[in-house]
Each structure stands twice: as structure tokens, then as C-alpha cells.
Design a protein around this motif. Structure first.
Motif, PDB file in Angstrom:
ATOM      1  N   ILE A 152       0.775  -1.129  -0.114  1.00 18.82           N
ATOM      2  CA  ILE A 152       0.377  -0.228  -0.026  1.00 18.82           C
ATOM      3  C   ILE A 152       0.928   1.258   0.244  1.00 18.82           C
ATOM      4  CG2 ILE A 152      -2.167  -1.205   1.076  1.00 18.82           C
ATOM      5  CD1 ILE A 152      -1.442  -0.023   3.646  1.00 18.82           C
ATOM      6  N   ALA A 153       1.566   0.885   0.549  1.00 18.72           N
ATOM      7  CA  ALA A 153       3.171   2.447   0.290  1.00 18.72           C
ATOM      8  C   ALA A 153       3.455   2.688  -0.909  1.00 18.72           C
ATOM      9  CB  ALA A 153       4.673   2.249   1.947  1.00 18.72           C
ATOM     10  N   LYS A 154       3.456   2.659  -1.968  1.00 14.41           N
ATOM     11  CA  LYS A 154       3.398   2.366  -2.902  1.00 14.41           C
ATOM     12  C   LYS A 154       2.418   2.249  -4.204  1.00 14.41           C
ATOM     13  CE  LYS A 154       7.515  -1.560  -3.804  1.00 14.41           C
ATOM     14  NZ  LYS A 154       7.754  -1.875  -2.494  1.00 14.41           N
ATOM     15  N   VAL A 155       1.667   2.939  -3.136  1.00 12.18           N
ATOM     16  CA  VAL A 155      -0.028   3.547  -4.288  1.00 12.18           C
ATOM     17  C   VAL A 155      -0.102   4.925  -3.511  1.00 12.18           C
ATOM     18  CG1 VAL A 155      -2.934   3.491  -4.491  1.00 12.18           C
ATOM     19  CG2 VAL A 155      -1.299   1.137  -3.727  1.00 12.18           C
TER      20      VAL A 155
ATOM     21  N   ALA B   4     -18.596   3.582   0.298  1.00  7.74           N
ATOM     22  CA  ALA B   4     -19.155   3.643  -1.369  1.00  7.74           C
ATOM     23  C   ALA B   4     -18.493   2.505  -2.436  1.00  7.74           C
ATOM     24  CB  ALA B   4     -18.612   5.397  -1.768  1.00  7.74           C
ATOM     25  N   VAL B   5     -16.465   2.789  -2.160  1.00  9.65           N
ATOM     26  CA  VAL B   5     -15.930   2.269  -3.225  1.00  9.65           C
ATOM     27  C   VAL B   5     -15.749   0.623  -2.430  1.00  9.65           C
ATOM     28  CG1 VAL B   5     -13.344   1.486  -3.803  1.00  9.65           C
ATOM     29  CG2 VAL B   5     -14.277   4.227  -2.927  1.00  9.65           C
ATOM     30  N   SER B   6     -16.523   0.357  -1.346  1.00 14.60           N
ATOM     31  CA  SER B   6     -15.848  -0.880  -0.972  1.00 14.60           C
ATOM     32  C   SER B   6     -17.238  -1.287  -1.268  1.00 14.60           C
ATOM     33  CB  SER B   6     -16.538  -1.300   0.275  1.00 14.60           C
ATOM     34  OG  SER B   6     -16.365  -2.713   0.357  1.00 14.60           O
ATOM     35  N   PHE B   7     -18.117  -0.972  -1.647  1.00 11.94           N
ATOM     36  CA  PHE B   7     -19.798  -1.291  -2.150  1.00 11.94           C
ATOM     37  C   PHE B   7     -19.803  -2.002  -4.003  1.00 11.94           C
ATOM     38  CE2 PHE B   7     -23.881  -2.300  -2.544  1.00 11.94           C
ATOM     39  CZ  PHE B   7     -24.622  -1.743  -4.003  1.00 11.94           C
ATOM     40  N   ALA B   8     -18.843  -0.859  -4.447  1.00 17.97           N
ATOM     41  CA  ALA B   8     -18.895  -1.197  -6.656  1.00 17.97           C
ATOM     42  C   ALA B   8     -17.671  -1.846  -6.422  1.00 17.97           C
ATOM     43  CB  ALA B   8     -17.957   0.280  -6.064  1.00 17.97           C
ATOM     44  N   THR B   9     -16.370  -2.791  -5.902  1.00 17.50           N
ATOM     45  CA  THR B   9     -15.129  -2.881  -5.563  1.00 17.50           C
ATOM     46  C   THR B   9     -16.374  -4.199  -5.343  1.00 17.50           C
ATOM     47  OG1 THR B   9     -14.530  -3.372  -3.817  1.00 17.50           O
ATOM     48  CG2 THR B   9     -13.566  -2.048  -5.794  1.00 17.50           C
TER      49      THR B   9
ATOM     50  N   GLN C 179      -6.845  -2.189  -0.325  1.00 16.91           N
ATOM     51  CA  GLN C 179      -7.785  -0.952  -1.100  1.00 16.91           C
ATOM     52  C   GLN C 179      -8.112  -1.216   0.644  1.00 16.91           C
ATOM     53  OE1 GLN C 179     -10.599  -0.625  -3.619  1.00 16.91           O
ATOM     54  NE2 GLN C 179     -11.797  -0.777  -2.557  1.00 16.91           N
ATOM     55  N   TYR C 180      -8.612  -1.447   1.218  1.00 16.32           N
ATOM     56  CA  TYR C 180      -8.874  -1.292   2.934  1.00 16.32           C
ATOM     57  C   TYR C 180      -7.641  -0.878   3.661  1.00 16.32           C
ATOM     58  CZ  TYR C 180     -11.957  -1.942   7.133  1.00 16.32           C
ATOM     59  OH  TYR C 180     -12.693  -1.721   8.112  1.00 16.32           O
ATOM     60  N   PHE C 181      -6.928  -1.307   3.730  1.00 14.10           N
ATOM     61  CA  PHE C 181      -6.058  -0.802   4.347  1.00 14.10           C
ATOM     62  C   PHE C 181      -5.060   0.224   3.691  1.00 14.10           C
ATOM     63  CE2 PHE C 181      -6.530  -4.946   6.468  1.00 14.10           C
ATOM     64  CZ  PHE C 181      -6.465  -4.371   7.964  1.00 14.10           C
ATOM     65  N   GLY C 182      -5.245   0.378   2.963  1.00 16.34           N
ATOM     66  CA  GLY C 182      -4.371   1.487   1.708  1.00 16.34           C
ATOM     67  C   GLY C 182      -4.949   2.514   2.422  1.00 16.34           C
TER      68      GLY C 182
ATOM     69  N   GLY D  83     -21.167  -2.740   3.666  1.00 15.35           N
ATOM     70  CA  GLY D  83     -21.593  -2.971   5.414  1.00 15.35           C
ATOM     71  C   GLY D  83     -20.622  -3.464   6.406  1.00 15.35           C
ATOM     72  N   LEU D  84     -19.899  -4.028   6.187  1.00 12.56           N
ATOM     73  CA  LEU D  84     -18.625  -4.084   7.151  1.00 12.56           C
ATOM     74  C   LEU D  84     -17.775  -2.816   7.212  1.00 12.56           C
ATOM     75  CD1 LEU D  84     -17.650  -7.820   5.702  1.00 12.56           C
ATOM     76  CD2 LEU D  84     -18.183  -7.401   7.976  1.00 12.56           C
ATOM     77  N   THR D  85     -17.543  -2.656   6.181  1.00  9.49           N
ATOM     78  CA  THR D  85     -16.686  -1.066   5.566  1.00  9.49           C
ATOM     79  C   THR D  85     -17.468  -0.276   6.388  1.00  9.49           C
ATOM     80  OG1 THR D  85     -15.677  -1.063   3.583  1.00  9.49           O
ATOM     81  CG2 THR D  85     -15.202   0.264   4.178  1.00  9.49           C
ATOM     82  N   PHE D  86     -18.278   0.005   6.397  1.00 10.86           N
ATOM     83  CA  PHE D  86     -19.545   0.929   7.398  1.00 10.86           C
ATOM     84  C   PHE D  86     -18.688   1.066   8.401  1.00 10.86           C
ATOM     85  CE2 PHE D  86     -21.546   3.679   8.831  1.00 10.86           C
ATOM     86  CZ  PHE D  86     -21.594   5.037   8.393  1.00 10.86           C
TER      87      PHE D  86
END
Length: 271
Positions: free
Chosen positions: A23-26, A81-86, A105-108, A221-224
Motif C-alpha cells: 500500500i505504501a507504493k500506491v 462507496a468504493v467498497s460497495f462498488a468493488t 485497498q481497505y488498509f490503504g 456494510g462491513l467497511t462502514f
């Protein structure tokens, strides 16, 4: 028996370090401290002081906590919103084996938010040296993500590495490998717990993707549900740091305290 657990612990620790490396490279994960503070305090007449010394030198901890919580809520809404889409499989009938990318992505997103909170409370730029993570920065990332995931001891690591409490961490670890630093045992312990959280999150994401249409709803839901609490945990930790609250000492029950005074005398303190 203890020795048999070492390979698994090392695996979890390596999982955490590997994810941090990814994630540090993103580019989108990185937050430019000056740009962020200029945006947050654009209308402040004390902007130069804020940039030089940090917002904590100008504003009260309570004011910074309020702003940090607003930032957490904003980040949570965007991430959900991003998590829902992916979370929606490209083919409803085929489970998409992309849980690893989703977790990264989540931890990023979590690290992106962690930098914003840290900068609000006076911490230095995380990504230096041409955008790379130094050994000191890796310790800070482990501390931030550790606190966000509820890892015991992570708050203490933030105290040890914080600019606000006057620790010149950069010089202490300059030229040293992470394994040679004095706090490596604590870093390792938190890294292991973080690796366990990452592994658990991978399983959650995999399960959510196995359900065709509902997968997107479950993923969001998990993300929120978890992302906001992660941000609030880190906010609370930095609030304690700048207010000087003792993070280890718990307030005693008044009745118990009275009994100590009665039995042992007014000057006795039991630890």
C-alpha cells in the motif's frame, strides 16, 4: 509448545509488513502534510504557525478532535462507496478471487486516513526520502494501523514515536534495521496482531464476494461498521497524547480508594 507458535507468528508479522509495503507504493495512499494542512486551515490567520509547529500548537485538543472525527466520517463514507462498488462480482455466478486486492485497498484507505489524523495532531510527514517509507516510518505505520485495529500496546508505540512528546525518533533509527531498534519486540507483537486482523479481513471479503448481489451490500456494510471505529480509535489515542492523559493508569473506584486510605494510611498508594 511456545516454539511451535513461532513460525505462525512470523507468518502473521510478514503478512503485515508485506501489506504495508504494497500500500505504501500506491500514490493515492500518500497524504502531503503541507497540502492537507493548507486545505484544512485555509481560513486560519495562523496558517504559518500551523505548518511549522503543527495544529496542536494553535488549537485546543478538543477542537482538533472535533475536526478529526469529521474527517473520519468523510473518509468512511467515501470508503464504503468504493467498497460497495468493488464488492460486486463482475460475473454474478462466479466468485471473484480478488480478496487480496480488496484488503490492500481497505488498509490503504486506512493508512490514508491515519496520516490525516496524525497531521492534525502535530505529527511529521510520514512519506519522506522521495516518497519511500523509512524504518522509522514503518514503525509509525505499524503503530497507527495497530491502534486502528485494536492491537494492545499500539498506543504506547505511538507515544514512543511521536514528535509531539519530543522524541527524536529519526536519529534513533537512522541507519538501523527495524530489527535492531530498542522497541522491535513491541513492534513485532503489534505486527503479529495486525497480520491476524489482515488475514481475518481477507476471509470476510472472500465470503462477501461469494454472494452475488448481496456481496456489495455486505462488503460496504462491513467497511462502514469497522472503518469509522478504526478512525475514532486513532483519534482518541492522539487526543490522549496531546492532552497528556496517562494511557495506562485507570481511575479507581472512589469506595475502593477510600478503603485503601482507611487501611493503609493517607499517603499509601498501591500499584
Amino acid at each position: 509448545m511456545a516454539n511451535s507458535s513461532l513460525p505462525q507468528e512470523q507468518k502473521m508479522y510478514d503478512t503485515a509488513l508485506n501489506l504495508i509495503g504494497v500500500i505504501a507504493k500506491v500514490p493515492l495512499v500518500k497524504v502531503d502534510r503541507e497540502q492537507f494542512l493548507r486545505q484544512q486551515f485555509a481560513n486560519s490567520p495562523y496558517l504559518e504557525e500551523i505548518l511549522l509547529l503543527g495544529p496542536q500548537s494553535v488549537y485546543t485538543p478538543k477542537a482538533l478532535e472535533k475536526k478529526a472525527r469529521a474527517i473520519v466520517r468523510s473518509n468512511t463514507n467515501k470508503t464504503s462507496a468504493v467498497s460497495f462498488a468493488t464488492g460486486l462480482p463482475a460475473n454474478p455466478f462466479v466468485m471473484v478471487p480478488a480478496a487480496g486486492a480488496d484488503v490492500a485497498q481497505y488498509f490503504g484507505f486506512a493508512l490514508h486516513m491515519a496520516q490525516q489524523i496524525a497531521y492534525l495532531f502535530g505529527e511529521d510527514e510520514l512519506f519522506t526520502n522521495g516518497g519511500e517509507l523509512t524504518e522509522e516510518a514503518k514503525v509509525r505505520v505499524i503503530a497507527y494501523l495497530g491502534v486502528m485495529c485494536g492491537a494492545a500496546g499500539a498506543g504506547n508505540l505511538i507515544v514512543q514515536t511521536s514528535r509531539v512528546v519530543g522524541q527524536n525518533v529519526g536519529k534513533k533509527v537512522a541507519g538501523q534495521a527495524l530489527t535492531k531498534t530498542t522497541w522491535y519486540p513491541l513492534v513485532k507483537k503489534i505486527g503479529v496482531l495486525l497480520g491476524q486482523k489482515i488475514t481475518k479481513k481477507t476471509v470476510e471479503k472472500t465470503i462477501s464476494k461469494a454472494v452475488p448481489l448481496l456481496g456489495g451490500v455486505v462488503s460496504g456494510g462491513l467497511t462502514f461498521a469497522t472503518f469509522r471505529s478504526m478512525g475514532f480509535r486513532l483519534t482518541d489515542e492522539f487526543f490522549k497524547l496531546v492532552t497528556g492523559e496517562d494511557q495506562e493508569e485507570m481511575e479507581l473506584n472512589p469506595e475502593f480508594l477510600a478503603s485503601i486510605v482507611d487501611v493503609d494510611g493517607p499517603n499509601h498508594r498501591r500499584r
